[in-house]
Design a protein around this motif. Sequence first.
Motif, PDB file in Angstrom:
ATOM      1  N   LEU A   1       0.814  -1.218   0.000  1.00  0.00           N
ATOM      2  CA  LEU A   1       0.000   0.000   0.000  1.00  0.00           C
ATOM      3  C   LEU A   1       0.851   1.273   0.000  1.00  0.00           C
ATOM      4  O   LEU A   1       0.603   2.191  -0.765  1.00  0.00           O
ATOM      5  N   ALA A   2       1.897   1.295   0.828  1.00  0.00           N
ATOM      6  CA  ALA A   2       2.662   2.533   0.985  1.00  0.00           C
ATOM      7  C   ALA A   2       3.328   2.955  -0.318  1.00  0.00           C
ATOM      8  O   ALA A   2       3.438   4.136  -0.605  1.00  0.00           O
ATOM      9  N   GLU A   3       3.769   1.994  -1.116  1.00  0.00           N
ATOM     10  CA  GLU A   3       4.515   2.340  -2.324  1.00  0.00           C
ATOM     11  C   GLU A   3       3.689   2.157  -3.586  1.00  0.00           C
ATOM     12  O   GLU A   3       4.231   2.160  -4.690  1.00  0.00           O
ATOM     13  N   ALA A   4       2.393   1.933  -3.441  1.00  0.00           N
ATOM     14  CA  ALA A   4       1.565   1.751  -4.632  1.00  0.00           C
ATOM     15  C   ALA A   4       1.472   3.078  -5.370  1.00  0.00           C
ATOM     16  O   ALA A   4       0.780   3.985  -4.945  1.00  0.00           O
ATOM     17  N   ALA A   5       2.202   3.177  -6.476  1.00  0.00           N
ATOM     18  CA  ALA A   5       2.286   4.459  -7.163  1.00  0.00           C
ATOM     19  C   ALA A   5       1.108   4.662  -8.108  1.00  0.00           C
ATOM     20  O   ALA A   5       0.545   5.742  -8.184  1.00  0.00           O
ATOM     21  N   GLY A   6       0.730   3.628  -8.810  1.00  0.00           N
ATOM     22  CA  GLY A   6      -0.340   3.767  -9.796  1.00  0.00           C
ATOM     23  C   GLY A   6      -1.712   3.677  -9.152  1.00  0.00           C
ATOM     24  O   GLY A   6      -1.901   2.999  -8.152  1.00  0.00           O
TER      25      GLY A   6
ATOM     26  N   SER B   1       7.563   6.266  -1.124  1.00  0.00           N
ATOM     27  CA  SER B   1       7.560   7.123  -2.305  1.00  0.00           C
ATOM     28  C   SER B   1       6.176   7.258  -2.919  1.00  0.00           C
ATOM     29  O   SER B   1       5.781   8.344  -3.337  1.00  0.00           O
ATOM     30  N   GLY B   2       5.437   6.147  -2.984  1.00  0.00           N
ATOM     31  CA  GLY B   2       4.100   6.181  -3.587  1.00  0.00           C
ATOM     32  C   GLY B   2       3.205   7.165  -2.844  1.00  0.00           C
ATOM     33  O   GLY B   2       2.555   8.019  -3.455  1.00  0.00           O
ATOM     34  N   GLY B   3       3.212   7.079  -1.528  1.00  0.00           N
ATOM     35  CA  GLY B   3       2.415   7.983  -0.715  1.00  0.00           C
ATOM     36  C   GLY B   3       2.901   9.416  -0.847  1.00  0.00           C
ATOM     37  O   GLY B   3       2.108  10.357  -0.853  1.00  0.00           O
TER      38      GLY B   3
ATOM     39  N   ARG C   1       1.573  10.860  -3.982  1.00  0.00           N
ATOM     40  CA  ARG C   1       0.142  11.124  -3.861  1.00  0.00           C
ATOM     41  C   ARG C   1      -0.116  12.413  -3.074  1.00  0.00           C
ATOM     42  O   ARG C   1      -0.896  13.265  -3.480  1.00  0.00           O
TER      43      ARG C   1
ATOM     44  N   GLN D   1       1.530  10.759 -14.078  1.00  0.00           N
ATOM     45  CA  GLN D   1       1.453  11.310 -12.728  1.00  0.00           C
ATOM     46  C   GLN D   1       1.721  12.808 -12.734  1.00  0.00           C
ATOM     47  O   GLN D   1       1.097  13.560 -11.981  1.00  0.00           O
TER      48      GLN D   1
ATOM     49  N   LYS E   1      -1.252  14.688 -13.805  1.00  0.00           N
ATOM     50  CA  LYS E   1      -2.245  14.753 -12.726  1.00  0.00           C
ATOM     51  C   LYS E   1      -1.881  15.811 -11.690  1.00  0.00           C
ATOM     52  O   LYS E   1      -2.748  16.360 -11.015  1.00  0.00           O
TER      53      LYS E   1
END
Lengths: 305, 332
Positions: A264-269, B57-59, B62, B82, B85
């Motif tokens: 979850l934390a690194e889910a970029a898409g 990084s993903g968070g 976002r 991204q 967006k």
Amino acid sequence: MTAAAGERFGDRIFRLSLAAAAGLILLAALALAVQLSWASRATWAQFGPAFLWGRTWDPVAGSFGALPFLYGTAVTSALALLIAVPLGVGSAVFLTELAPRRLADLLGFAIELLAAVPSVILGLMGVFILVPAVRAVEPELTRTLGFLPFFRGAPYGVGFLAAGLILALMILPYITTVAREVLRTVPPPLKEGMYALGATRWEVVRGVSLPYARSGIFGACFLALGRALGETMAVTMVIGNAPDISASLFAPGYSMAAVIANELAEAAGDAHLSALIAIGLALLAVTVVINGLARLMIYRLERRA
Amino acid sequence: MKHFPLAAVILLAAPFARAASLTGAGSTFAYPIYSKWSDEYHKVKPDLQINYQSIGSGGGIRQFTEKTVDFGATDGPMTDEQIAKAGGKVLHLPTVMGADIPVFNVAGVDELRFDGPALAAIFMGKITNWNDPALAKLNPGVKLPDLAITVVHRSDGSGTTYCWVDYLSKVSPAWEKTVGRGTSVNWPVGLGGKGNEGVSGLVAQTPGAIGYVELIYALQNKMSFGSVRNKSGKFLKASIAGVTAAAAGAARHMPKDYRVSITDAPGPNSYPISTFTWLLVYPQNPAGKGAELKGFLRWMLKDGQAMAPALGYAPLPATVKAMVAKTVETIQ
């Protein structure tokens, strides 16, 4: 007059605030389901119900299926119940019927202590003690029970077996503690009557204590199952985290809670994030269904009794 | 006296109200250096507080896109989609570099050499035994046992994984086609361990295992690790100098937006599995924030870089530093 009115007014406030508290729980559960459905709508729109039996999990290609995770959660939880229920109920019977008072108190205390161990600690223990032990035992299991498909394959140590064992350890105190409390409620006159008729201890346990406590023990098992289904940390540390479906208990697998925690934390898409939330919704649904079944079963048992 | 509580609140709140603050979120890999910089910069400029949350990084991307933070931080660059967006204009500022290293567990073998194709074949499940001729050829004089290879990878999404699979994608067309790049990928084979400690733990426990961890983690834990052949054909063990050399090698073809991968970089001393980590900043910022960001980034390039090696990060090479300094000046 004022005193009586005040009391009635106080009563109303009390009742309303309690109702609000209860309603808030319902509202929170509903909000959870709604939020999960909404946040995962992209996944359901793209894959439909086939998401539930899709077998690929490829975040790069954007192709998602939940089956390996459903399978892993089901197998590890079932394995945990298979091990922990006989052990838990057995030790509860021992504690209430057979053990001397002081020993029973001591053991009871130890079991309650086990229930309070944080899962990450159990996971660490799993990594450093259980996994090497499982790895050492696996070749032996293959040699003796290798004719069954469950006991074949490379002895990694991590996998369904290790996860099932650690879950069994985690839910054991729940089953034991609740079953013990329920067994304690069996009215002594019933048991004494049986003994007076010349029944053996085994006959009393089988004929009186267990049937009397049946619905409570089932409740304990389902409470334990609920914990096993949702357990994240300890499982992800020992299950091997590979989204594969394999009959062998030695093979690495994955569970629903573990994949959410991991990715979850690194889910970029957005597609990846949505798919993870869809897994969360599926996990919620599984929990609700199992709890519903448990309710139904306990209700039936109580009516028959 | 009636207003006492209010007065007290105002008095207590005053020091906080006066201090400006910058909030950022993202990369866990870069968290130690960003939190060090935030502390050190606070000493230089006591009226500015920088809060950094290492949520991944993903968070980070976002939160940055939703503008709930003043800057983001990521180990893998944002994709074009991204960026669109996030309003189309995003600055990627490289801050420090890190590297991935192969760790293995083969009894009696401490030193091993790998090259890109061999690593890709191992992680695709095509090389399955340590006595494979391809490995023997890379390691003349090393007695490799007949032992099955167990691949260990990260189970949690991570920039470390991104760097590793980005390298494998560059050196192996088959890898690029079937697996590709990402912070989480569909691994063809192997076990997943959570975090660097999960991977190194599984590798240490499992005979015949091979995995990858961050260079910093290996240095802190004094682990032994394999060397990898770079583009010039030289076998290199990862080091801070080797990572900086890779960034310098890649700098010659640095795109304006810095979204460049420095894996498999040219140069005789470039360690091939290296990566930048980036801060994400908008070119236009709300009043006051832009100046604070600029001040912090100037300091980061001038004084902050020297703090990197002590924490295991490779500092930016001089060429890249000069380029980033120019970009920082455009922030408003």
